[in-house]
Design a protein around this motif. Structure first.
Motif, PDB file in Angstrom:
ATOM      1  N   UNK A  46       0.826  -1.212   0.000  1.00 49.96           N
ATOM      2  CA  UNK A  46       0.000   0.000   0.000  1.00 49.96           C
ATOM      3  C   UNK A  46       0.861   1.263   0.000  1.00 49.96           C
ATOM      4  N   UNK A  47       2.049   1.145  -0.560  1.00 49.99           N
ATOM      5  CA  UNK A  47       2.971   2.263  -0.765  1.00 49.99           C
ATOM      6  C   UNK A  47       3.329   2.981   0.536  1.00 49.99           C
ATOM      7  N   UNK A  48       3.924   2.246   1.502  1.00 49.55           N
ATOM      8  CA  UNK A  48       4.291   2.878   2.776  1.00 49.55           C
ATOM      9  C   UNK A  48       5.364   3.948   2.588  1.00 49.55           C
ATOM     10  N   UNK A  49       5.219   5.016   3.346  1.00 45.84           N
ATOM     11  CA  UNK A  49       6.199   6.091   3.350  1.00 45.84           C
ATOM     12  C   UNK A  49       7.174   5.854   4.485  1.00 45.84           C
ATOM     13  N   UNK A  50       8.399   6.295   4.304  1.00 48.10           N
ATOM     14  CA  UNK A  50       9.378   6.182   5.375  1.00 48.10           C
ATOM     15  C   UNK A  50      10.340   7.362   5.290  1.00 48.10           C
ATOM     16  N   UNK A  51      11.050   7.551   6.371  1.00 47.16           N
ATOM     17  CA  UNK A  51      12.086   8.583   6.428  1.00 47.16           C
ATOM     18  C   UNK A  51      13.396   7.871   6.713  1.00 47.16           C
ATOM     19  N   UNK A  52      14.429   8.193   5.936  1.00 47.13           N
ATOM     20  CA  UNK A  52      15.738   7.580   6.120  1.00 47.13           C
ATOM     21  C   UNK A  52      16.807   8.655   6.228  1.00 47.13           C
ATOM     22  N   UNK A  53      17.865   8.331   6.944  1.00 42.61           N
ATOM     23  CA  UNK A  53      19.021   9.221   7.043  1.00 42.61           C
ATOM     24  C   UNK A  53      20.021   8.826   5.964  1.00 42.61           C
ATOM     25  N   UNK A  54      20.506   9.825   5.235  1.00 41.56           N
ATOM     26  CA  UNK A  54      21.443   9.592   4.134  1.00 41.56           C
ATOM     27  C   UNK A  54      22.630  10.527   4.307  1.00 41.56           C
ATOM     28  N   UNK A  55      23.829   9.990   4.133  1.00 37.84           N
ATOM     29  CA  UNK A  55      25.037  10.818   4.183  1.00 37.84           C
ATOM     30  C   UNK A  55      25.347  11.316   2.777  1.00 37.84           C
ATOM     31  N   UNK A  56      25.320  12.639   2.614  1.00 37.59           N
ATOM     32  CA  UNK A  56      25.553  13.263   1.309  1.00 37.59           C
ATOM     33  C   UNK A  56      26.512  14.432   1.455  1.00 37.59           C
ATOM     34  N   UNK A  57      27.279  14.717   0.391  1.00 38.19           N
ATOM     35  CA  UNK A  57      28.141  15.902   0.462  1.00 38.19           C
ATOM     36  C   UNK A  57      27.315  17.183   0.340  1.00 38.19           C
ATOM     37  N   UNK A  58      27.656  18.157   1.154  1.00 35.99           N
ATOM     38  CA  UNK A  58      27.025  19.470   1.069  1.00 35.99           C
ATOM     39  C   UNK A  58      27.448  20.097  -0.256  1.00 35.99           C
ATOM     40  N   UNK A  59      26.488  20.573  -1.081  1.00 32.89           N
ATOM     41  CA  UNK A  59      26.856  21.119  -2.399  1.00 32.89           C
ATOM     42  C   UNK A  59      27.750  22.355  -2.324  1.00 32.89           C
ATOM     43  N   UNK A  60      27.705  23.092  -1.211  1.00 31.26           N
ATOM     44  CA  UNK A  60      28.522  24.304  -1.085  1.00 31.26           C
ATOM     45  C   UNK A  60      29.899  24.026  -0.495  1.00 31.26           C
ATOM     46  N   UNK A  61      29.941  23.168   0.547  1.00 28.29           N
ATOM     47  CA  UNK A  61      31.205  22.951   1.252  1.00 28.29           C
ATOM     48  C   UNK A  61      31.893  21.643   0.882  1.00 28.29           C
ATOM     49  N   UNK A  62      31.138  20.679   0.368  1.00 25.74           N
ATOM     50  CA  UNK A  62      31.710  19.372   0.062  1.00 25.74           C
ATOM     51  C   UNK A  62      31.806  18.452   1.261  1.00 25.74           C
ATOM     52  N   UNK A  63      31.523  18.979   2.459  1.00 25.63           N
ATOM     53  CA  UNK A  63      31.570  18.164   3.669  1.00 25.63           C
ATOM     54  C   UNK A  63      30.368  17.230   3.708  1.00 25.63           C
ATOM     55  N   UNK A  64      30.595  16.034   4.227  1.00 28.35           N
ATOM     56  CA  UNK A  64      29.516  15.055   4.340  1.00 28.35           C
ATOM     57  C   UNK A  64      28.566  15.469   5.459  1.00 28.35           C
ATOM     58  N   UNK A  65      27.286  15.470   5.142  1.00 27.96           N
ATOM     59  CA  UNK A  65      26.244  15.790   6.116  1.00 27.96           C
ATOM     60  C   UNK A  65      25.188  14.688   6.099  1.00 27.96           C
ATOM     61  N   UNK A  66      24.593  14.464   7.240  1.00 32.77           N
ATOM     62  CA  UNK A  66      23.488  13.510   7.325  1.00 32.77           C
ATOM     63  C   UNK A  66      22.198  14.291   7.123  1.00 32.77           C
ATOM     64  N   UNK A  67      21.439  13.896   6.115  1.00 40.91           N
ATOM     65  CA  UNK A  67      20.173  14.563   5.819  1.00 40.91           C
ATOM     66  C   UNK A  67      19.045  13.530   5.848  1.00 40.91           C
ATOM     67  N   UNK A  68      17.845  14.005   6.083  1.00 41.67           N
ATOM     68  CA  UNK A  68      16.673  13.146   6.095  1.00 41.67           C
ATOM     69  C   UNK A  68      15.993  13.207   4.732  1.00 41.67           C
ATOM     70  N   UNK A  69      15.629  12.053   4.207  1.00 40.93           N
ATOM     71  CA  UNK A  69      14.888  11.959   2.953  1.00 40.93           C
ATOM     72  C   UNK A  69      13.651  11.120   3.198  1.00 40.93           C
ATOM     73  N   UNK A  70      12.567  11.484   2.544  1.00 40.60           N
ATOM     74  CA  UNK A  70      11.341  10.708   2.626  1.00 40.60           C
ATOM     75  C   UNK A  70      11.085  10.044   1.285  1.00 40.60           C
ATOM     76  N   UNK A  71      10.465   8.886   1.338  1.00 36.78           N
ATOM     77  CA  UNK A  71      10.149   8.196   0.105  1.00 36.78           C
ATOM     78  C   UNK A  71       9.140   7.098   0.347  1.00 36.78           C
ATOM     79  N   UNK A  72       8.715   6.490  -0.737  1.00 37.20           N
ATOM     80  CA  UNK A  72       7.766   5.391  -0.648  1.00 37.20           C
ATOM     81  C   UNK A  72       8.348   4.185  -1.365  1.00 37.20           C
ATOM     82  N   UNK A  73       7.763   3.062  -1.102  1.00 37.64           N
ATOM     83  CA  UNK A  73       8.151   1.847  -1.807  1.00 37.64           C
ATOM     84  C   UNK A  73       6.880   1.176  -2.289  1.00 37.64           C
ATOM     85  N   UNK A  74       6.951   0.534  -3.452  1.00 37.08           N
ATOM     86  CA  UNK A  74       5.761  -0.134  -3.987  1.00 37.08           C
ATOM     87  C   UNK A  74       5.382  -1.334  -3.129  1.00 37.08           C
TER      88      UNK A  74
END
Length: 98
Positions: A46-74
């Motif tokens: 039923x297409x559950x939504x979830x929030x996950x933590x993802x480590x991504x480089x900051x586009x301005x500084x290049x430093x790795x930051x942990x950001x929250x992303x939301x998404x669904x799965x079929x």
């Protein structure tokens, strides 16, 4: 021919994974969990939504930051490896050819 939607496909795939041990074994065999003897624990399509933590480089500084992303799965299908007892979740995303 009836109009097959992605949601109809999701439900059909979920039912096949639950009801057909041969299909479930074949399907899991196409993943990195191949060879795992499995038992179905639970699933949902039923297409559950979830929030996950993802480590991504900051586009301005290049430093790795942990950001929250939301998404669904079929389909979220959780099974248990009988030999180790580990629970494994497969998040399945499908697309219609059209």
């Amino acid at each position: 021919m009836p109009n097959i939607t992605e949601k109809v496909l999701d439900q059909a795939l979920e039912r096949a994974l639950i009801d057909n041990a041969d299909f479930r074994h074949w399907f899991i065999g196409k993943t990195r969990f191949s060879g795992t003897i499995s038992a179905d624990i639970w699933s949902r399509s039923d297409h559950p939504w979830c929030k996950v933590s993802v480590s991504l480089p900051n586009p301005d500084t290049g430093h790795i930051e942990v950001v929250q992303r939301e998404g669904e799965t079929d389909i979220l299908f959780v099974f248990q490896a009988v030999d180790s007892g580990k629970r494994i979740g497969l998040h399945i995303e499908n697309k219609l050819a059209s």
